[in-house]
Structures are given as structure tokens and as C-alpha cells.
Design a protein around this motif. Structure first.
Motif, PDB file in Angstrom:
ATOM      1  N   ASN A   1      35.731  15.076  -3.624  1.00  0.00           N
ATOM      2  CA  ASN A   1      36.800  14.372  -2.927  1.00  0.00           C
ATOM      3  C   ASN A   1      36.348  12.947  -2.588  1.00  0.00           C
ATOM      4  OD1 ASN A   1      38.977  13.633  -1.390  1.00  0.00           O
ATOM      5  ND2 ASN A   1      38.691  15.194   0.175  1.00  0.00           N
ATOM      6  N   TRP A   2      37.148  11.975  -2.982  1.00  0.00           N
ATOM      7  CA  TRP A   2      36.950  10.558  -2.700  1.00  0.00           C
ATOM      8  C   TRP A   2      35.695  10.005  -3.387  1.00  0.00           C
ATOM      9  CZ3 TRP A   2      40.659   7.799  -0.279  1.00  0.00           C
ATOM     10  CH2 TRP A   2      40.373   6.491   0.075  1.00  0.00           C
TER      11      TRP A   2
ATOM     12  N   ASN B   1      30.654  11.573  -3.924  1.00  0.00           N
ATOM     13  CA  ASN B   1      31.986  11.953  -3.438  1.00  0.00           C
ATOM     14  C   ASN B   1      31.924  11.952  -1.913  1.00  0.00           C
ATOM     15  OD1 ASN B   1      33.242  12.660  -6.071  1.00  0.00           O
ATOM     16  ND2 ASN B   1      31.553  14.100  -6.113  1.00  0.00           N
TER      17      ASN B   1
ATOM     18  N   SER C   1      33.783  14.742   0.417  1.00  0.00           N
ATOM     19  CA  SER C   1      33.299  16.115   0.256  1.00  0.00           C
ATOM     20  C   SER C   1      31.793  16.213   0.490  1.00  0.00           C
ATOM     21  CB  SER C   1      33.668  16.670  -1.120  1.00  0.00           C
ATOM     22  OG  SER C   1      33.160  15.872  -2.160  1.00  0.00           O
TER      23      SER C   1
END
Length: 66
Positions: free
Chosen positions: A12-13, A30, A33
Motif C-alpha cells: 500500500n502506497w 510501501n 503497509s
């Protein structure tokens, strides 16, 4: 560099990425996360494969090689 494809970063991201010295793996931090994932890269075509592994690194922002 020229973009060849878009590939899921496995977290995530995605915040930052770096190639290893052989340019056969791409490592992605990430941030949300808290993971670093790595994807295989074909040096002849530049295409990436699916994420092969993941390492938990809380609050990761960048990937650096020394």
C-alpha cells in the motif's frame, strides 16, 4: 529510462523504488503497509514479474543500497 509497463508493487502506497546492482530485481518501499517488496526484472526487456517477496519495515520511506 523509458516506462515499459505498470506492475503492482505488492503493498500500500508505493513511495520509492531502487534496482539492485545487477538490475535484475526492483525493490519497492510501501509506506502505508510498512513493507519492502521485490519484483524480478528481465534485463533484456525491462519487464517486471509478480512480487516475489516481502519484508516488514515499519514506517519505510526509501530503499537504499550501499
Amino acid at each position: 529510462m523509458t516506462p515499459v509497463q505498470a506492475a503492482p508493487a505488492g503493498g500500500n502506497w508505493p513511495r520509492h523504488f531502487a534496482f539492485d546492482a545487477s538490475a535484475r530485481r526492483l525493490y519497492v518501499s510501501n509506506q502505508r503497509s510498512g513493507t519492502v517488496t521485490w519484483l524480478p526484472r528481465d534485463p533484456a526487456t525491462g519487464r517486471l514479474g509478480a512480487a516475489q517477496g516481502e519484508l516488514a519495515v515499519p514506517e519505510v520511506a526509501t530503499v537504499l543500497f550501499r
